[in-house]
Write an enzyme that holds these catalytic residues in place. Structure first.
Site, PDB file in Angstrom:
ATOM      1  N   GLN A 112      -5.207  -6.714 -10.705  1.00  0.00           N
ATOM      2  CA  GLN A 112      -4.959  -5.427 -11.350  1.00  0.00           C
ATOM      3  C   GLN A 112      -3.785  -5.425 -12.320  1.00  0.00           C
ATOM      4  OE1 GLN A 112      -5.487  -1.669  -8.966  1.00  0.00           O
ATOM      5  NE2 GLN A 112      -3.275  -1.520  -9.277  1.00  0.00           N
ATOM      6  N   GLU A 143      -1.876   1.729 -17.335  1.00  0.00           N
ATOM      7  CA  GLU A 143      -0.416   1.753 -17.190  1.00  0.00           C
ATOM      8  C   GLU A 143       0.305   1.148 -18.384  1.00  0.00           C
ATOM      9  OE1 GLU A 143       0.335  -0.214 -13.487  1.00  0.00           O
ATOM     10  OE2 GLU A 143      -0.285   1.526 -12.308  1.00  0.00           O
ATOM     11  N   ASP A 192       0.273  -7.580  -8.950  1.00  0.00           N
ATOM     12  CA  ASP A 192      -0.366  -6.693  -7.967  1.00  0.00           C
ATOM     13  C   ASP A 192      -1.831  -7.121  -7.893  1.00  0.00           C
ATOM     14  OD1 ASP A 192      -1.415  -4.827  -6.327  1.00  0.00           O
ATOM     15  OD2 ASP A 192      -0.839  -3.068  -7.509  1.00  0.00           O
ATOM     16  N   GLU A 196       2.012  -8.317  -4.623  1.00  0.00           N
ATOM     17  CA  GLU A 196       1.642  -7.056  -3.961  1.00  0.00           C
ATOM     18  C   GLU A 196       0.183  -7.118  -3.510  1.00  0.00           C
ATOM     19  OE1 GLU A 196       2.620  -3.634  -6.398  1.00  0.00           O
ATOM     20  OE2 GLU A 196       1.035  -2.450  -5.481  1.00  0.00           O
ATOM     21  N   LYS A 201       5.347   5.345  -2.806  1.00  0.00           N
ATOM     22  CA  LYS A 201       4.735   6.305  -3.732  1.00  0.00           C
ATOM     23  C   LYS A 201       4.668   7.612  -2.960  1.00  0.00           C
ATOM     24  CE  LYS A 201       1.443   3.041  -5.930  1.00  0.00           C
ATOM     25  NZ  LYS A 201       0.118   2.399  -5.690  1.00  0.00           N
TER      26      LYS A 201
HETATM   27  C1  PEP Z   1      -0.838   0.314  -7.718  1.00  0.00           C
HETATM   28  O1  PEP Z   1      -1.880  -0.054  -7.184  1.00  0.00           O
HETATM   29  O2  PEP Z   1       0.231  -0.198  -7.381  1.00  0.00           O
HETATM   30  C2  PEP Z   1      -0.843   1.366  -8.743  1.00  0.00           C
HETATM   31  C3  PEP Z   1       0.285   1.818  -9.287  1.00  0.00           C
HETATM   32  O3  PEP Z   1      -2.058   1.856  -9.112  1.00  0.00           O
HETATM   33  P1  PEP Z   1      -2.695   3.221  -8.605  1.00  0.00           P
HETATM   34  O4  PEP Z   1      -1.771   4.311  -8.952  1.00  0.00           O
HETATM   35  O5  PEP Z   1      -3.987   3.267  -9.359  1.00  0.00           O
HETATM   36  O6  PEP Z   1      -2.869   3.080  -7.129  1.00  0.00           O
HETATM   37 MG    MG Z   2      -0.666  -1.580  -5.907  1.00  0.00          MG
END
Ligand code: PEP
Ligand code: MG
Length: 441
Positions: free
Chosen positions: A171, A215, A251, A296, A347
């Site tokens: 990703q 992103e 990640d 990650e 998060k």
């Molecule tokens: C992540 O997976 O770390 C990320 C920031 O993506 P998402 O917000 O899509 O989970």
């Molecule tokens: Mg992630």
């Protein structure tokens, strides 16, 4: 005691153009805090759901029906605000109001309280319990001197759920200016690498359009291996040595590839599959060859034992849980007991409200797990997470490199650095001289 005198919600849009909720909270008739809930594309199965059935409109209805419970509450006490939110929606996972409303209410309240107290948000958050005690017992420096800048960790090349067909299965390829002494230098260095990577990609494919993922990382038609090689070349072209001035991270977001019915990771775009043992070797090989400092979700979100194997192999790498730990304090304790990770993503909206996230940060500090405060792929132009990253003693702040909604967070770090009139090295002598340079990696 300061008290909430007004609350108002509305539907707005995030950086992907999806509807979300914004909440304004006013304290003592004068100080308004505002927060917009972000959202993810690669979402962990144990994450709090963003909205109840009925979406943003249903959350707004709950807010309007319960505004009377919110008036009079102390917005600067994150635990007390959590109590108010729990009166409205006592069930785990906020099924009635949705995690996004818990997020927006708790952060808007904290921002209005910080304004009313005349202090930066990071200080108001850093003083909350149980976070403050957990951090001061984990740290050698006195509580009043513990605030440091997290290293910005930025997406320079996107694939997986954040970009279209032909891009890498993994990703995110991430840059971190691990050799920087100041936050200003760290931000500038990440920008230079992002920009040089575009040149590298265009050199190898003159048809590269300059397209980006959700992103702000470039989204070229390359497999995982070639994408990492291009990222490494961009660093070298700038005269950097991987692992010294800059380091790469990945990640893997491996739950996206995991097919539970066949117990295999399916790399559709690159055209191969891994069984769980092969996945550990695949991730380990990339970590070693590209000298990754950060890995990650290298295995799927329920593979705690496989993560522990990777963590044991790479004690100096931040082996990080995101979908694995979903900002849930109880899951983090389990991961710590099993040695599954030495770092975890924070998060706030994975957990719901700010109090849940600060409890997670406290659990991280108690268990020696490094924190990485993170944006979501669907973001707002707000910058609360820059303060949350500092308040929670995070080692890194994962916020992207370019794009208005990403740069907003980086610019806030630059403003915070100005608060004590220095350049991030902690030698200022003002009232706000609490930031002692960069985090220790
Ligand atoms: C992540 O997976 O770390 C990320 C920031 O993506 P998402 O917000 O899509 O989970
Ligand atoms: Mg992630």
């Amino acid at each position: 005691m300061p008290a909430i005198t007004a609350v108002r919600g509305r539907l707005v849009y995030n950086s992907r153009g999806s509807p979300t909720i914004e909440v304004d909270i006013t304290t003592d008739g004068r100080h308004t805090g505002r927060a917009v809930a972000p959202s993810g594309a690669s979402v962990g199965i144990h994450e709090t759901a963003s909205f109840p059935d009925g979406g943003v409109a249903a959350s707004l209805q709950i807010l309007n029906d319960n505004a009377g419970r919110i008036y009079g509450a102390d917005p600067g006490d994150v635990g007390a605000m959590h109590g108010v939110i729990r009166e409205i929606d006592p069930e785990p996972g906020y099924p009635k109001m949705g995690g996004s409303l818990a997020f927006a209410l708790s952060i808007a309240a904290a921002e209005s309280a910080a304004k009313s107290a005349g202090k930066p948000l990071y200080r108001l958050l850093g003083e909350q319990e149980p976070l403050a005690s957990a951090l001061s017992s984990a740290s050698a420096s006195p509580a009043s001197k513990r605030y440091r800048f997290p290293f910005p960790l930025g997406n320079i090349l996107g694939g997986g759920a954040h970009a279209g067909p032909g891009t890498p299965d993994i990703q995110e390829i991430l840059i971190c200016a691990t050799g920087s002494d100041t936050v200003q230098d760290a931000i500038r260095t990440n920008l230079e690498v992002h920009s040089e990577l575009r040149r590298v990609l265009q050199e190898s494919d003159p048809g590269f359009s300059g397209g980006k993922g959700d992103e702000g990382g470039w989204a070229p038609k390359l497999d995982n291996e070639k994408a990492l090689q291009a990222a490494a070349r961009a660093c070298e072209n700038l005269g950097f040595t991987l692992g010294r001035e800059v380091s790469l991270g990945v990640d893997f977001a491996s739950s996206t590839q995991w097919d539970a019915s066949r117990s295999r990771y399916v790399y559709d775009r690159a055209g191969f599959e891994n069984d769980p043992g092969e996945q550990i070797e695949f991730a380990s090989d990339l970590i070693s060859r590209f000298k990754l400092i950060y890995a990650e979700d290298a295995v799927h979100e329920e593979a705690f034992e496989d993560m522990a194997q990777i963590r044991a192999r790479f004690p100096d790498v931040l082996v990080t849980g995101d979908d694995l730990t979903v900002t849930n304090a109880a899951i983090l304790e389990k991961a710590a007991r099993g040695g599954s990770c030495n770092a975890a993503i924070l998060k706030v909206n994975q957990a719901g409200g700010l109090h849940d996230a600060l409890e997670f940060a406290a659990a991280g500090a108690r268990n020696g797990i490094s924190l990485v405060t993170s944006h979501r792929s669907g973001e707002s132009t707000e910058s609360h997470i820059s303060h949350i990253g500092i308040a929670t003693g995070s080692k890194m702040l994962k916020v992207g490199v370019v794009g208005g909604e990403r740069v907003a967070k980086l610019n806030e770090l630059l403003r915070i650095a100005e608060l004590r009139g220095g350049d991030g090295d902690g030698d200022g002598d003002t009232e706000h001289d609490l930031i002692q340079g960069m985090a220790e990696l």
